[in-house]
Motif scaffolding. Sequence first.
Motif, mmCIF file in Angstrom:
data_model
loop_
_atom_site.group_PDB
_atom_site.id
_atom_site.type_symbol
_atom_site.label_atom_id
_atom_site.label_comp_id
_atom_site.label_asym_id
_atom_site.label_seq_id
_atom_site.Cartn_x
_atom_site.Cartn_y
_atom_site.Cartn_z
ATOM 1 N N ASP A 249 0.815 -1.214 0.000
ATOM 2 C CA ASP A 249 0.000 0.000 0.000
ATOM 3 C C ASP A 249 0.852 1.270 0.000
ATOM 4 N N SER A 250 2.172 1.126 0.001
ATOM 5 C CA SER A 250 3.040 2.310 0.084
ATOM 6 C C SER A 250 3.407 2.801 -1.315
ATOM 7 N N ILE A 251 3.786 4.063 -1.370
ATOM 8 C CA ILE A 251 4.208 4.699 -2.621
ATOM 9 C C ILE A 251 5.651 5.141 -2.447
ATOM 10 N N LEU A 252 6.449 4.839 -3.444
ATOM 11 C CA LEU A 252 7.850 5.256 -3.377
ATOM 12 C C LEU A 252 7.942 6.778 -3.419
ATOM 13 N N PRO A 253 8.947 7.364 -2.737
ATOM 14 C CA PRO A 253 9.046 8.830 -2.680
ATOM 15 C C PRO A 253 9.272 9.431 -4.061
ATOM 16 N N GLY A 254 8.667 10.624 -4.259
ATOM 17 C CA GLY A 254 8.835 11.326 -5.523
ATOM 18 C C GLY A 254 8.253 10.535 -6.678
ATOM 19 N N SER A 255 8.962 10.537 -7.787
ATOM 20 C CA SER A 255 8.517 9.827 -8.984
ATOM 21 C C SER A 255 9.372 8.588 -9.253
ATOM 22 N N ILE A 256 10.168 8.176 -8.288
ATOM 23 C CA ILE A 256 11.078 7.058 -8.480
ATOM 24 C C ILE A 256 10.297 5.756 -8.597
ATOM 25 N N LEU A 276 24.220 5.855 -2.636
ATOM 26 C CA LEU A 276 24.162 6.298 -4.026
ATOM 27 C C LEU A 276 23.452 7.640 -4.085
ATOM 28 N N ARG A 277 23.998 8.553 -4.907
ATOM 29 C CA ARG A 277 23.326 9.808 -5.208
ATOM 30 C C ARG A 277 22.959 9.776 -6.682
ATOM 31 N N PHE A 278 21.690 9.947 -6.990
ATOM 32 C CA PHE A 278 21.291 9.873 -8.390
ATOM 33 C C PHE A 278 20.048 10.731 -8.606
ATOM 34 N N SER A 279 19.747 10.937 -9.883
ATOM 35 C CA SER A 279 18.580 11.733 -10.269
ATOM 36 C C SER A 279 17.674 10.881 -11.141
ATOM 37 N N SER A 284 16.197 14.572 -7.290
ATOM 38 C CA SER A 284 17.395 13.991 -6.682
ATOM 39 C C SER A 284 17.002 13.008 -5.576
ATOM 40 N N TYR A 285 17.777 11.922 -5.497
ATOM 41 C CA TYR A 285 17.497 10.878 -4.512
ATOM 42 C C TYR A 285 18.802 10.424 -3.866
ATOM 43 N N LEU A 286 18.637 9.895 -2.658
ATOM 44 C CA LEU A 286 19.731 9.263 -1.931
ATOM 45 C C LEU A 286 19.342 7.804 -1.710
ATOM 46 N N GLY A 287 20.207 6.898 -2.120
ATOM 47 C CA GLY A 287 19.946 5.468 -1.935
ATOM 48 C C GLY A 287 20.995 4.854 -1.020
ATOM 49 N N LEU A 288 20.552 4.253 0.073
ATOM 50 C CA LEU A 288 21.445 3.559 1.004
ATOM 51 C C LEU A 288 21.146 2.070 0.903
ATOM 52 N N ASN A 301 17.236 1.593 1.259
ATOM 53 C CA ASN A 301 16.418 2.703 1.765
ATOM 54 C C ASN A 301 16.552 3.857 0.782
ATOM 55 N N VAL A 302 15.467 4.215 0.097
ATOM 56 C CA VAL A 302 15.463 5.287 -0.891
ATOM 57 C C VAL A 302 14.878 6.539 -0.248
ATOM 58 N N VAL A 303 15.634 7.645 -0.338
ATOM 59 C CA VAL A 303 15.227 8.903 0.291
ATOM 60 C C VAL A 303 15.163 9.985 -0.780
ATOM 61 N N SER A 304 14.051 10.702 -0.816
ATOM 62 C CA SER A 304 13.927 11.824 -1.751
ATOM 63 C C SER A 304 14.612 13.048 -1.151
ATOM 64 N N LEU A 305 15.466 13.696 -1.938
ATOM 65 C CA LEU A 305 16.170 14.905 -1.496
ATOM 66 C C LEU A 305 15.450 16.184 -1.896
ATOM 67 N N GLU A 306 14.339 16.053 -2.583
ATOM 68 C CA GLU A 306 13.642 17.240 -3.071
ATOM 69 C C GLU A 306 13.159 18.148 -1.943
ATOM 70 N N PRO A 307 12.592 17.610 -0.838
ATOM 71 C CA PRO A 307 12.179 18.527 0.244
ATOM 72 C C PRO A 307 13.349 19.331 0.795
ATOM 73 N N VAL A 308 14.511 18.660 0.955
ATOM 74 C CA VAL A 308 15.686 19.367 1.476
ATOM 75 C C VAL A 308 16.131 20.436 0.485
ATOM 76 N N LEU A 309 16.231 20.039 -0.790
ATOM 77 C CA LEU A 309 16.666 20.999 -1.804
ATOM 78 C C LEU A 309 15.675 22.150 -1.936
ATOM 79 N N SER A 310 14.396 21.842 -1.856
ATOM 80 C CA SER A 310 13.375 22.882 -1.970
ATOM 81 C C SER A 310 13.485 23.857 -0.811
ATOM 82 N N ASP A 311 13.716 23.326 0.390
ATOM 83 C CA ASP A 311 13.854 24.191 1.559
ATOM 84 C C ASP A 311 15.094 25.085 1.431
ATOM 85 N N ILE A 312 16.208 24.494 0.972
ATOM 86 C CA ILE A 312 17.439 25.273 0.829
ATOM 87 C C ILE A 312 17.273 26.317 -0.268
ATOM 88 N N ARG A 313 16.618 25.941 -1.375
ATOM 89 C CA ARG A 313 16.391 26.921 -2.437
ATOM 90 C C ARG A 313 15.529 28.077 -1.941
#
Length: 636
Positions: A249-256, A276-279, A284-288, A301-313
């Motif tokens: 029932d879960s959805i992967l973060p972002g459009s990944i 791993l850092r990839f787009s 942008s995503y972080l994969g551990l 563990n796949v982590v979306s970096l968009e919230p962080v980047l959006s906040d920094i932008r």
Amino acid sequence: MRAVIQKMIGKLVISVGGLPLQIKLIAAYIGVILVPVVLFSIYTFQQLYNNTLLEMTRKNEFALDNELKDILNNMEIMERTAQLAVSDRAVLNYLTRGREPETEELVHFNMNTFPNLQHLLYSNPKVSHIRLFTNNPHVKEIWPVIFREERIYDKHWLPKVSARNGMTWWEIYKGPEDILRTGEPGSLEQTAYISLLREVQAAEGMKGGIVQIDMELEDFSPKTFGSLQDGESRMLVFSRDGEAYFHPDSILPGSITAVAVREQLRMHAEGERGSLRFSFKGQSYLGLYRTIDGPDAYLVNVVSLEPVLSDIRGRRNQLLVIVVVLIAFLSLISYGLHALILRQLTTLRDSMKQVHEGNFTVRIPVYGQGEIAELARHFRRMLGRIKELIAEAVEKQAAAKEAELNSLKNQIDSHFLYNTLENLKMMAEVEGQYPLSDALTSLGSMMRYSFQWSADFVTLADEIRHIRNYMALMNIRYDDRLRLEVNVPEELLAYSLLKMSLQPIVENAVKHGWKPEHVGEKQFTVRIQAGKYDGNLHILITDNGTGMPGWKVNEVNTALKLGDEKFQQTAAAGHQTSQHGIGLRNVQQRIRLHCGEGYGIHMESRQGSTTTVHMVLPQNILAKGGDQDDQAADCG
């Protein structure tokens, strides 16, 4: 391309150079503030991004390591369960019996041994199935633990398990909970399991069957299939064949997508753990990841970096807006201050324009004591000096007219003298006095060379011609005991030098270097040599006269280097060297005046043997060449 860029830069420089000073100051002011702020912002937000990324990495690595620890604990539970299931001697005997069991034996097995297997299953709530498969035809199936091996003949993992000779094989698969219903159409919903599979070894190497311990993946990796993960990260398990397993029932973060994560693992994963850092699709995503030994699977563990980047932008844009507003406000204030400060400079500029247009009576106001006021005062003094120079120029122009008239008179007198010498020469030739005729020719050439001073520079050929005339006249006096040797390459004869710069040196050699009463019948020789070296023209004038002692040579060279005031003091004191070195010093001063401090003459001598004057000049060729009236060349 490079030429185009240089041309564009040149146009930009010209355009900027044409801007008013006030605009340039504002632009410089903005640049001084904006460039450091931008660089500082880039550095600060990059550090913020790196720190935030590091914190996110540590946080998600901690969760990933904890999940891996739970997985390893569950694998240990499954291995211990499998060991307990086949360690009962009664179970092994039942699986390897060589005959059909009696009714009493079946009842005894069901009443005493089988409950132990069921207890083992029920005492491990995470274990979904304990199954024993055997191909012994004498064994009866007892649901849900003991089955015939033919039920798993279609499983792809069966050959792999058989080939491992009792070693454990792990398999991740999807299937129904009840093995008896696998072949029914419309069977129950498929469930994700991880299986421990191993051959059961009986006595004397006899195969006892295959043990299968199943655990549902949501129990095997609880956080992967849990609902407590945040919306920006998600854990997945990838089997050895690349199949992805995660909460349905879960959805992967972002459009990944799971396929994209699998491709990144396939291309970049190295070792048992890493990041791993990839787009993907502009995000942008972080994969551990961690490897799970045994199943040859990956826990990711796949982590979306968009919230962080959006906040920094957002923070960066806010800072830039604040900086732009602040710079605009400060620029307005600075513009007003500059207008006030540069008011006198503007007035000074307008005054200069009037002076340029010929108005030398303009009044230049001076305000205050600052740099611009000082500049205005200096310009006012300069304007006054210009007026004085104009008056002096008018006076000099009048004097020049008078000098021109005098020069014309002298020219008439010199023409009279040339004509007289020419008549005397003709009379000498008529009377057969050819030596006298030649002497008059040489004298006329020398006078013409000396009087007609149309330029400061002549060719080396002209100067040597003049020296030949001089030596010819001196030989009348000394009965042809003087000799001139010229060793100058043809290509150097067109090089320029100051007029009358060699003749004083030769005259000085004849006057001071040759004593007829001392040398007897010896012929006095003056040798002129020239050559090029180190980018300069070098001329050597050497004689074979009496020479000079070393102390005297040093005094002459020192006198050549003295300033005018010091030399005049030495001459006034009656110093002999100063008296004899006036001609050489005049040559030295003229060369340095026209050609620079790096050029001039230097004397060397050996007493009783020889004297050499070394002249160094720049290599310059006259624009026109040929006689003493040629145009002068610049010494550079």
